[in-house]
Scaffold this active site. Structure first.
Site, mmCIF file in Angstrom:
data_model
loop_
_atom_site.group_PDB
_atom_site.id
_atom_site.type_symbol
_atom_site.label_atom_id
_atom_site.label_comp_id
_atom_site.label_asym_id
_atom_site.label_seq_id
_atom_site.Cartn_x
_atom_site.Cartn_y
_atom_site.Cartn_z
ATOM 1 N N ASN A 83 0.841 -1.194 0.000
ATOM 2 C CA ASN A 83 0.000 0.000 0.000
ATOM 3 C C ASN A 83 0.880 1.250 0.000
ATOM 4 O O ASN A 83 0.544 2.266 0.609
ATOM 5 C CB ASN A 83 -0.931 -0.012 1.224
ATOM 6 C CG ASN A 83 -2.041 1.007 1.110
ATOM 7 O OD1 ASN A 83 -2.411 1.421 0.010
ATOM 8 N ND2 ASN A 83 -2.556 1.448 2.240
ATOM 9 N N SER A 143 -4.984 3.029 17.347
ATOM 10 C CA SER A 143 -5.960 3.916 16.724
ATOM 11 C C SER A 143 -7.069 4.250 17.709
ATOM 12 O O SER A 143 -7.410 3.430 18.580
ATOM 13 C CB SER A 143 -6.546 3.194 15.507
ATOM 14 O OG SER A 143 -7.706 3.850 15.071
ATOM 15 N N TYR A 203 -10.651 -4.723 11.406
ATOM 16 C CA TYR A 203 -9.504 -3.815 11.516
ATOM 17 C C TYR A 203 -9.368 -3.306 12.953
ATOM 18 O O TYR A 203 -8.306 -3.367 13.565
ATOM 19 C CB TYR A 203 -9.663 -2.634 10.544
ATOM 20 C CG TYR A 203 -8.849 -1.423 10.927
ATOM 21 C CD1 TYR A 203 -7.479 -1.393 10.714
ATOM 22 C CD2 TYR A 203 -9.450 -0.326 11.552
ATOM 23 C CE1 TYR A 203 -6.727 -0.298 11.106
ATOM 24 C CE2 TYR A 203 -8.709 0.767 11.937
ATOM 25 C CZ TYR A 203 -7.354 0.784 11.717
ATOM 26 O OH TYR A 203 -6.611 1.850 12.116
ATOM 27 N N LYS A 215 -6.418 -3.925 16.208
ATOM 28 C CA LYS A 215 -5.749 -2.922 17.056
ATOM 29 C C LYS A 215 -5.992 -3.222 18.533
ATOM 30 O O LYS A 215 -5.070 -3.155 19.350
ATOM 31 C CB LYS A 215 -6.242 -1.508 16.710
ATOM 32 C CG LYS A 215 -5.870 -1.036 15.309
ATOM 33 C CD LYS A 215 -4.362 -0.926 15.120
ATOM 34 C CE LYS A 215 -3.978 -0.486 13.722
ATOM 35 N NZ LYS A 215 -2.543 -0.631 13.426
#
Ligand code: UD1
Length: 340
Positions: free
Chosen positions: A36, A125, A150, A154
């Site tokens: 990415n 995050s 996602y 975390k």
């Protein structure tokens, strides 16, 4: 010079952090699988810092490759683990891809350097908070069930790191819970480089402004916020990058042991409509935007309490919303004229 391994070092936050590490006298060693990111960011970094940093193109979910890396780089003092997939929507569609990549890479790095005295910064995050019960959210707010695979990666990674410290690891570890990083380096030589259609607000704004996209849709104006659009804590990526340097300085002190976690934001909310307005005001470019339906999975509002970061990390933001918008715009114009 103190060597810092920067996984995902050619990504948006990683590349800006490499610059700040060099500015602070550290020696970055970059690892990136380019899944990415763009290899030409290495050339761009060279233009900013004046030398080409050591770079390994490597998939961190490959255990043997990470062992080989650790054998070649035995004398690193710190690690910043950025490398991870981060598209919330995609993680809902392809959970295994996210669990595999985000966990294997973390475990392989931890295993490869186990037993060494290493200071580690983990990219976490604000997604770990879900929709907080009270705002601004503090680090001690309860972690809510994750909204996406996602977010789950975390949350679980933070637990893993706490557990290895509790078990007596020689590591010192800080998790930084980022709010919404935007903007670009003042040189306009590095910035956010989305592959395909941008998922995040500010790249979508700048691509609309330059004519790559016809218009931007505001995802919902019926939220319980002052203007009805979602609120977030947008932070300049250079301020955020500097938080990693502050984390290493803190971990280098004898008083710091074990594990800690910090909010990395400005502490101020901005709505989607305020961001659009700030972009127009600070760049003089009008945006073609429309109001659309809510985006699935979006939370209504979140911004951070950054008192702990100010007091203990000795860090705070310096750059305002206008600088965030102007720098993002300068970068968009740069890549339009100098495609990477
Ligand atoms: C989310 C996560 C963040 C994660 C990031 C990864 C939360 C609170 N935040 O950021 O932790 O690192 O994804 O990508 O879970 N918007 C529009 N139109 C657009 C694009 C976005 O209106 O075309 C709005 C969104 O509805 C949102 C805001 O802009 O209110 C910011 O969106 P985005 O940039 O995607 O970031 P988050 O979803 O906040």
């Amino acid at each position: 010079m103190t060597k810092i391994l920067v996984t995902g070092g050619l990504g948006f936050i990683g590349s800006h952090t490499v610059v700040e590490l060099v500015n602070a006298g550290y020696e970055p060693v970059i690892v990136d699988d380019l899944s990415n990111s763009n290899p030409k960011i290495l050339d761009q970094l060279t233009k900013i810092i004046g030398f080409t940093p050591v770079f390994y193109k490597l998939d961190l979910s490959d255990e043997q490759a990470v062992k080989n890396l650790a054998a070649q780089q035995p004398d690193i003092a710190g690690i910043i683990h950025f490398a991870a997939f981060k598209a919330v929507g995609e993680s809902v569609q392809q959970p295994l891809k996210y669990y595999r990549n985000n966990f294997y890479s973390l475990f392989n790095i931890l295993n490869a350097y186990e037993g060494k005295q290493i200071n580690l910064v983990f990219s976490s995050s604000c997604t770990v908070y879900g929709q907080p019960d009270s705002l601004p959210v503090t680090e001690s707010a309860p972690v809510k069930p994750a909204e996406s695979p996602y977010g789950n990666t975390k949350q679980i990674a933070e637990e893993v790191l706490k557990d290895i410290i509790a078990a007596g690891s020689k590591f010192k570890i800080i998790s930084l819970r980022y709010f919404n990083p935007v903007g670009a380096h003042q040189s306009a030589l590095i910035g956010e480089l989305p592959i395909g259609v941008p998922q995040n607000l500010v790249p979508f704004i700048t691509q609309t402004a330059i004519g790559k996209r016809e218009k931007i849709t505001v995802f919902g104006d019926d939220y319980d916020t002052p203007d009805g659009s979602c609120q977030r804590d947008y932070i300049h990526v250079v301020d955020l990058a500097k938080a990693h340097v502050a984390a290493f300085k803190l971990m280098a002190t004898d008083g710091f042991t074990g594990y800690d976690v910090f909010n990395i934001g400005t502490g101020q909310p901005n709505s989607v409509l305020e961001i659009i307005n700030a972009f127009e005001q600070s760049t003089g470019v009008k945006l073609n935007y429309q109001i659309g339906p809510r985006r699935a999975g979006d939370i209504e509002k979140i911004w951070g309490d950054v008192t702990k970061s100010k007091n203990k990390l000795n860090w705070q933001t310096e750059l305002d919303i206008n600088t965030m918008m102007q720098s993002a715009w300068e970068w968009e114009k740069y890549i339009a004229n100098n495609p990477l």
